[in-house]
Design a protein around this motif. Structure first.
Motif, mmCIF file in Angstrom:
data_model
loop_
_atom_site.group_PDB
_atom_site.id
_atom_site.type_symbol
_atom_site.label_atom_id
_atom_site.label_comp_id
_atom_site.label_asym_id
_atom_site.label_seq_id
_atom_site.Cartn_x
_atom_site.Cartn_y
_atom_site.Cartn_z
ATOM 1 N N SER A 125 0.746 -1.189 -0.180
ATOM 2 C CA SER A 125 0.100 -0.024 -0.036
ATOM 3 C C SER A 125 0.970 1.401 0.084
ATOM 4 O O SER A 125 0.338 2.305 0.011
ATOM 5 C CB SER A 125 -0.967 -0.049 1.234
ATOM 6 O OG SER A 125 -0.286 -0.051 2.435
ATOM 7 N N SER A 155 -5.599 3.243 -10.346
ATOM 8 C CA SER A 155 -4.885 3.636 -8.971
ATOM 9 C C SER A 155 -5.067 5.149 -8.890
ATOM 10 O O SER A 155 -4.709 5.867 -9.796
ATOM 11 C CB SER A 155 -3.594 3.112 -9.135
ATOM 12 O OG SER A 155 -2.579 3.604 -7.998
ATOM 13 N N ASP A 162 -4.201 1.283 -4.540
ATOM 14 C CA ASP A 162 -3.742 1.784 -3.119
ATOM 15 C C ASP A 162 -4.944 1.523 -1.917
ATOM 16 O O ASP A 162 -4.633 1.051 -1.031
ATOM 17 C CB ASP A 162 -3.404 3.219 -3.110
ATOM 18 C CG ASP A 162 -4.486 4.079 -3.670
ATOM 19 O OD1 ASP A 162 -5.032 3.564 -4.471
ATOM 20 O OD2 ASP A 162 -4.349 5.224 -3.222
ATOM 21 N N GLN A 163 -6.290 1.578 -2.438
ATOM 22 C CA GLN A 163 -7.111 1.268 -1.780
ATOM 23 C C GLN A 163 -7.359 -0.240 -1.287
ATOM 24 O O GLN A 163 -7.411 -0.593 -0.132
ATOM 25 C CB GLN A 163 -8.390 1.803 -2.062
ATOM 26 C CG GLN A 163 -9.736 1.562 -1.265
ATOM 27 C CD GLN A 163 -10.938 2.037 -1.642
ATOM 28 O OE1 GLN A 163 -11.043 2.613 -2.966
ATOM 29 N NE2 GLN A 163 -12.094 1.899 -0.882
ATOM 30 N N TYR A 203 -4.728 -2.593 -1.602
ATOM 31 C CA TYR A 203 -3.583 -3.117 -0.831
ATOM 32 C C TYR A 203 -3.952 -2.653 0.664
ATOM 33 O O TYR A 203 -3.252 -3.230 1.683
ATOM 34 C CB TYR A 203 -2.369 -2.550 -1.296
ATOM 35 C CG TYR A 203 -2.286 -3.208 -2.649
ATOM 36 C CD1 TYR A 203 -2.000 -4.628 -2.844
ATOM 37 C CD2 TYR A 203 -1.857 -2.528 -3.872
ATOM 38 C CE1 TYR A 203 -1.689 -5.248 -3.840
ATOM 39 C CE2 TYR A 203 -1.676 -3.130 -4.981
ATOM 40 C CZ TYR A 203 -1.514 -4.432 -5.028
ATOM 41 O OH TYR A 203 -1.329 -4.982 -6.361
ATOM 42 N N ARG A 204 -4.533 -1.132 0.805
ATOM 43 C CA ARG A 204 -4.562 -0.720 2.202
ATOM 44 C C ARG A 204 -5.450 -1.634 2.756
ATOM 45 O O ARG A 204 -5.203 -1.973 4.086
ATOM 46 C CB ARG A 204 -4.876 0.829 2.140
ATOM 47 C CG ARG A 204 -5.065 1.071 3.619
ATOM 48 C CD ARG A 204 -5.106 2.841 3.374
ATOM 49 N NE ARG A 204 -6.561 3.137 2.800
ATOM 50 C CZ ARG A 204 -6.605 3.685 1.702
ATOM 51 N NH1 ARG A 204 -5.246 3.919 0.912
ATOM 52 N NH2 ARG A 204 -7.622 3.964 0.959
ATOM 53 N N GLU A 229 -3.937 -5.058 3.788
ATOM 54 C CA GLU A 229 -2.938 -5.162 4.788
ATOM 55 C C GLU A 229 -3.395 -4.651 6.262
ATOM 56 O O GLU A 229 -3.202 -5.078 7.356
ATOM 57 C CB GLU A 229 -1.851 -3.984 4.440
ATOM 58 C CG GLU A 229 -1.131 -4.921 3.129
ATOM 59 C CD GLU A 229 0.116 -3.765 2.677
ATOM 60 O OE1 GLU A 229 0.998 -4.336 2.127
ATOM 61 O OE2 GLU A 229 -0.095 -2.649 2.607
ATOM 62 N N LEU A 236 -0.670 2.265 8.853
ATOM 63 C CA LEU A 236 -2.131 1.442 8.712
ATOM 64 C C LEU A 236 -3.012 1.184 9.886
ATOM 65 O O LEU A 236 -4.230 1.409 9.635
ATOM 66 C CB LEU A 236 -1.659 0.102 7.897
ATOM 67 C CG LEU A 236 -1.083 0.377 6.528
ATOM 68 C CD1 LEU A 236 -0.526 -1.201 6.245
ATOM 69 C CD2 LEU A 236 -2.055 0.629 5.348
#
Length: 211
Positions: free
Chosen positions: A96, A105, A118-119, A121-122, A125, A149
Motif C-alpha cells: 500500500s 490507481s 492503493d485502496q 492493498y491498504r 494489509e 495502517l
C-alpha cells in the motif's frame, strides 16, 4: 509445511489453475485462486492442519494471511475450525506504500471506476494487521508504514492501537554479497545503514583481519 513423524519437512502443495499468472505477487497474481484452493474442503487441508495442531502460523504478506484465513475457517471433523493458532504476519513488502500502474490507481491520477490499487492493498494489509498477534517487517520505514495502517484503520479492531503497535518487530534481511561489499568499501553508503547492520559488519571485518 509441517514436520512429519520422521522429523522431516513435509510440504503440502497447493495446485493452482493453469490460467493463473505466474511470477506476480500483486493483485494481478493468483492470490484468490490460492486462498480458494486452501479453503477447498475436498482437498483436505483442514484435516491436515487439525492433525498437525500448530500453535503458531507464519503468513508471508497479505496473500499468506488471506490463505490462512480461508483454511482456518474450514470446519474440521468435529465441525469446528481446525485450530486457533496465533498468527505472525511476516511482511516482506508494504504494497500500500507504492504507486502502481493499474488503470484504477488513484495515486497515478487515473479514473477510479473500481477499487484503486492503493485502496485495495491498504484494506488487505489492514485486515492482516487486525488478524495478526505479531507483526514482523524488514525495516524501520516498513514499521512506520504498518503503524500508520493500524492508526488509520476504520475496520473492526477491538485491540487498542498502542497495544497493537507494540507487537510490531523488525528483522533486518541479510545483505546481498555485492551490496555488502559496496557498503564495506564506500563509507558514504555505510552512514545510512541501520546501527545493527554496522555493528555486524564491523565484527565481520575484525574476524577477517585476524584470520
Amino acid at each position: 509445511a509441517s514436520l512429519s513423524s520422521n522429523d522431516c519437512l513435509e510440504i503440502w502443495p497447493v495446485e493452482l489453475p493453469q490460467h493463473c499468472q505466474w511470477k506476480r505477487l500483486d493483485r494481478s497474481g493468483p492470490w484468490q485462486e490460492f486462498a480458494s484452493a486452501c479453503g477447498d474442503e475436498k482437498l483436505g487441508f483442514a484435516s491436515r492442519v487439525e492433525n498437525f495442531g500448530p500453535t503458531e502460523v507464519v503468513a508471508v504478506d497479505w496473500h499468506g494471511v488471506l490463505a490462512w484465513e480461508a483454511l482456518r475457517l474450514l470446519p474440521s471433523r468435529q465441525g469446528q475450525p481446525p485450530c486457533n493458532a496465533k498468527i505472525c504476519y511476516y511482511n516482506f513488502r508494504i504494497y500500500s506504500s507504492s504507486c502502481y500502474e493499474h488503470s484504477n490507481s488513484s495515486k497515478c491520477n487515473e479514473k477510479a471506476s473500481e477499487q484503486s490499487d492503493d485502496q485495495f492493498y491498504r484494506e488487505k494489509e489492514q485486515l492482516c494487521c487486525r488478524q495478526a498477534n505479531v507483526i514482523i517487517c524488514l525495516s524501520q520505514h516498513d514499521k512506520s508504514m504498518i503503524q500508520r495502517l493500524i492508526e488509520n484503520d476504520n475496520g473492526t479492531n477491538h485491540e487498542p492501537i498502542e497495544r497493537k503497535t507494540k507487537h510490531i518487530h523488525i528483522i533486518y534481511p541479510p545483505l546481498r554479497g555485492d551490496i555488502w561489499e559496496l557498503a564495506s568499501r564506500i563509507s558514504i553508503y555505510s552512514e545510512f545503514l541501520p546501527p545493527e547492520i554496522k555493528v555486524a559488519m564491523e565484527g565481520s571485518s575484525l574476524k577477517t583481519h585476524k584470520q
